[in-house]
Design a protein around this motif. Structure first.
Motif, mmCIF file in Angstrom:
data_model
loop_
_atom_site.group_PDB
_atom_site.id
_atom_site.type_symbol
_atom_site.label_atom_id
_atom_site.label_comp_id
_atom_site.label_asym_id
_atom_site.label_seq_id
_atom_site.Cartn_x
_atom_site.Cartn_y
_atom_site.Cartn_z
ATOM 1 N N PHE A 166 0.834 -1.196 0.000
ATOM 2 C CA PHE A 166 0.000 0.000 0.000
ATOM 3 C C PHE A 166 0.875 1.254 0.000
ATOM 4 O O PHE A 166 0.603 2.216 0.690
ATOM 5 C CB PHE A 166 -0.981 -0.025 1.175
ATOM 6 N N ASP A 167 1.969 1.204 -0.796
ATOM 7 C CA ASP A 167 2.831 2.384 -0.943
ATOM 8 C C ASP A 167 2.030 3.548 -1.506
ATOM 9 O O ASP A 167 2.246 4.687 -1.150
ATOM 10 C CB ASP A 167 4.007 2.081 -1.878
ATOM 11 N N ASN A 168 1.132 3.233 -2.408
ATOM 12 C CA ASN A 168 0.222 4.219 -2.985
ATOM 13 C C ASN A 168 -1.027 4.231 -2.097
ATOM 14 O O ASN A 168 -1.754 3.246 -2.060
ATOM 15 C CB ASN A 168 -0.110 3.805 -4.421
ATOM 16 N N PRO A 169 -1.311 5.335 -1.389
ATOM 17 C CA PRO A 169 -2.463 5.346 -0.476
ATOM 18 C C PRO A 169 -3.797 5.151 -1.181
ATOM 19 O O PRO A 169 -4.758 4.705 -0.566
ATOM 20 C CB PRO A 169 -2.394 6.722 0.190
ATOM 21 N N LEU A 170 -3.840 5.421 -2.480
ATOM 22 C CA LEU A 170 -5.094 5.241 -3.210
ATOM 23 C C LEU A 170 -5.482 3.767 -3.321
ATOM 24 O O LEU A 170 -6.660 3.450 -3.436
ATOM 25 C CB LEU A 170 -4.995 5.877 -4.604
ATOM 26 N N ILE A 171 -4.516 2.865 -3.255
ATOM 27 C CA ILE A 171 -4.823 1.432 -3.316
ATOM 28 C C ILE A 171 -5.705 1.027 -2.129
ATOM 29 O O ILE A 171 -6.535 0.142 -2.241
ATOM 30 C CB ILE A 171 -3.535 0.578 -3.363
ATOM 31 N N ALA A 172 -5.547 1.714 -1.008
ATOM 32 C CA ALA A 172 -6.387 1.430 0.167
ATOM 33 C C ALA A 172 -7.864 1.652 -0.144
ATOM 34 O O ALA A 172 -8.731 1.038 0.483
ATOM 35 C CB ALA A 172 -5.960 2.281 1.350
ATOM 36 N N LEU A 173 -8.167 2.497 -1.130
ATOM 37 C CA LEU A 173 -9.569 2.734 -1.498
ATOM 38 C C LEU A 173 -10.235 1.492 -2.060
ATOM 39 O O LEU A 173 -11.456 1.436 -2.136
ATOM 40 C CB LEU A 173 -9.676 3.888 -2.505
ATOM 41 N N SER A 174 -9.452 0.486 -2.407
ATOM 42 C CA SER A 174 -10.059 -0.768 -2.876
ATOM 43 C C SER A 174 -10.853 -1.438 -1.760
ATOM 44 O O SER A 174 -11.667 -2.316 -2.017
ATOM 45 C CB SER A 174 -8.999 -1.713 -3.433
ATOM 46 N N ALA A 175 -10.646 -1.007 -0.527
ATOM 47 C CA ALA A 175 -11.400 -1.548 0.618
ATOM 48 C C ALA A 175 -12.604 -0.692 0.981
ATOM 49 O O ALA A 175 -13.389 -1.071 1.857
ATOM 50 C CB ALA A 175 -10.485 -1.676 1.834
ATOM 51 N N LEU A 176 -12.777 0.442 0.313
ATOM 52 C CA LEU A 176 -13.859 1.364 0.674
ATOM 53 C C LEU A 176 -15.220 0.834 0.222
ATOM 54 O O LEU A 176 -15.408 0.490 -0.941
ATOM 55 C CB LEU A 176 -13.614 2.747 0.064
ATOM 56 N N SER A 177 -16.133 0.770 1.159
ATOM 57 C CA SER A 177 -17.520 0.358 0.914
ATOM 58 C C SER A 177 -18.384 1.056 1.972
ATOM 59 O O SER A 177 -17.847 1.726 2.852
ATOM 60 C CB SER A 177 -17.647 -1.167 0.999
ATOM 61 N N PRO A 178 -19.706 0.918 1.896
ATOM 62 C CA PRO A 178 -20.559 1.658 2.836
ATOM 63 C C PRO A 178 -20.243 1.451 4.323
ATOM 64 O O PRO A 178 -20.437 2.358 5.119
ATOM 65 C CB PRO A 178 -21.959 1.163 2.488
ATOM 66 N N ASN A 179 -19.746 0.308 4.703
ATOM 67 C CA ASN A 179 -19.493 0.047 6.126
ATOM 68 C C ASN A 179 -18.021 0.176 6.513
ATOM 69 O O ASN A 179 -17.608 -0.333 7.536
ATOM 70 C CB ASN A 179 -20.001 -1.347 6.499
ATOM 71 N N SER A 180 -17.246 0.871 5.693
ATOM 72 C CA SER A 180 -15.808 0.989 5.926
ATOM 73 C C SER A 180 -15.478 1.933 7.072
ATOM 74 O O SER A 180 -16.290 2.755 7.481
ATOM 75 C CB SER A 180 -15.129 1.521 4.670
ATOM 76 N N GLU A 181 -14.244 1.807 7.500
ATOM 77 C CA GLU A 181 -13.698 2.707 8.508
ATOM 78 C C GLU A 181 -13.647 4.127 7.953
ATOM 79 O O GLU A 181 -13.450 4.330 6.755
ATOM 80 C CB GLU A 181 -12.285 2.264 8.891
ATOM 81 N N ILE A 182 -13.755 5.094 8.825
ATOM 82 C CA ILE A 182 -13.794 6.496 8.426
ATOM 83 C C ILE A 182 -12.505 6.940 7.734
ATOM 84 O O ILE A 182 -12.534 7.795 6.841
ATOM 85 C CB ILE A 182 -14.133 7.408 9.633
ATOM 86 N N PHE A 183 -11.374 6.342 8.083
ATOM 87 C CA PHE A 183 -10.116 6.779 7.460
ATOM 88 C C PHE A 183 -10.129 6.558 5.950
ATOM 89 O O PHE A 183 -9.531 7.332 5.203
ATOM 90 C CB PHE A 183 -8.892 6.123 8.117
ATOM 91 N N LEU A 184 -10.832 5.525 5.471
ATOM 92 C CA LEU A 184 -10.921 5.292 4.035
ATOM 93 C C LEU A 184 -11.755 6.371 3.346
ATOM 94 O O LEU A 184 -11.414 6.828 2.253
ATOM 95 C CB LEU A 184 -11.505 3.903 3.749
ATOM 96 N N VAL A 185 -12.824 6.785 4.000
ATOM 97 C CA VAL A 185 -13.662 7.863 3.461
ATOM 98 C C VAL A 185 -12.848 9.148 3.394
ATOM 99 O O VAL A 185 -12.926 9.903 2.418
ATOM 100 C CB VAL A 185 -14.939 8.045 4.316
ATOM 101 N N LYS A 186 -12.020 9.376 4.401
ATOM 102 C CA LYS A 186 -11.197 10.590 4.420
ATOM 103 C C LYS A 186 -10.101 10.545 3.357
ATOM 104 O O LYS A 186 -9.742 11.585 2.795
ATOM 105 C CB LYS A 186 -10.647 10.829 5.814
#
Length: 120
Positions: free
Chosen positions: A56-76
Motif C-alpha cells: 500500500f505504498d500508494n495510499p489510493l490502493i487502500a480505497l479498494s477496501a472502501l464500501s458503505p461500512n468501511s472505517e472512516i479513514f478510508l472515506v477521508k
C-alpha cells in the motif's frame, strides 16, 4: 471491508461494473478507467498486481477496501483525493460529466452518507 486481496479485487470489480453502467462503457474500458483514474495505476493488470502484493505504498490502493461500512479513514482518503480523481476521470472520459456524486457512488456510498462521514 476486509483487506484480504481477494475481497479487495472483488470490490474493485464492483466499482468497475458501476462505472460501466453509469457511463455506458464496455467493462474493459471501465476497468482501465478505474485503475488509471481512481487508483493512479498504469493499467487494470497493474492495479491487480499491486493489490495482490498487498503493498500500500500508494495510499489510493487502500480505497479498494472502501464500501458503505468501511472505517472512516478510508472515506477521508477519498475526500482528500476527490478533486484529483475527478480530474483524472475528466481527462480519460472527456464530456462524461463525472462529478463528486458519481465517483462516490462507485464505492456504493450515497453522497449524503459520504458528507455525513467526513463531517464527523
Amino acid at each position: 471491508m476486509s483487506f484480504e486481496s481477494e475481497a479487495l479485487i472483488s470490490n474493485v470489480k464492483r466499482q468497475a461494473k458501476r462505472l460501466s453502467k453509469k457511463l455506458l462503457l464496455p467493462l474493459g474500458h471501465a476497468q482501465e478507467g478505474i485503475a488509471i483514474c481512481l487508483y493512479d495505476c498504469n493499467s487494470y493488470s497493474d492495479l491487480l498486481v499491486k493489490i495482490k502484493a498487498e503493498s500500500f505504498d500508494n495510499p489510493l490502493i487502500a480505497l479498494s477496501a472502501l464500501s458503505p461500512n468501511s472505517e472512516i479513514f478510508l472515506v477521508k482518503i477519498l475526500a482528500s483525493h476527490l478533486d484529483s480523481i475527478i480530474g483524472n476521470f475528466e481527462k480519460k472520459f472527456p464530456g462524461s460529466n463525472i462529478n463528486e456524486e458519481l465517483v462516490i457512488s462507485l464505492f456504493g456510498l450515497s453522497f449524503d452518507e459520504f458528507k455525513a462521514k467526513i463531517s464527523d
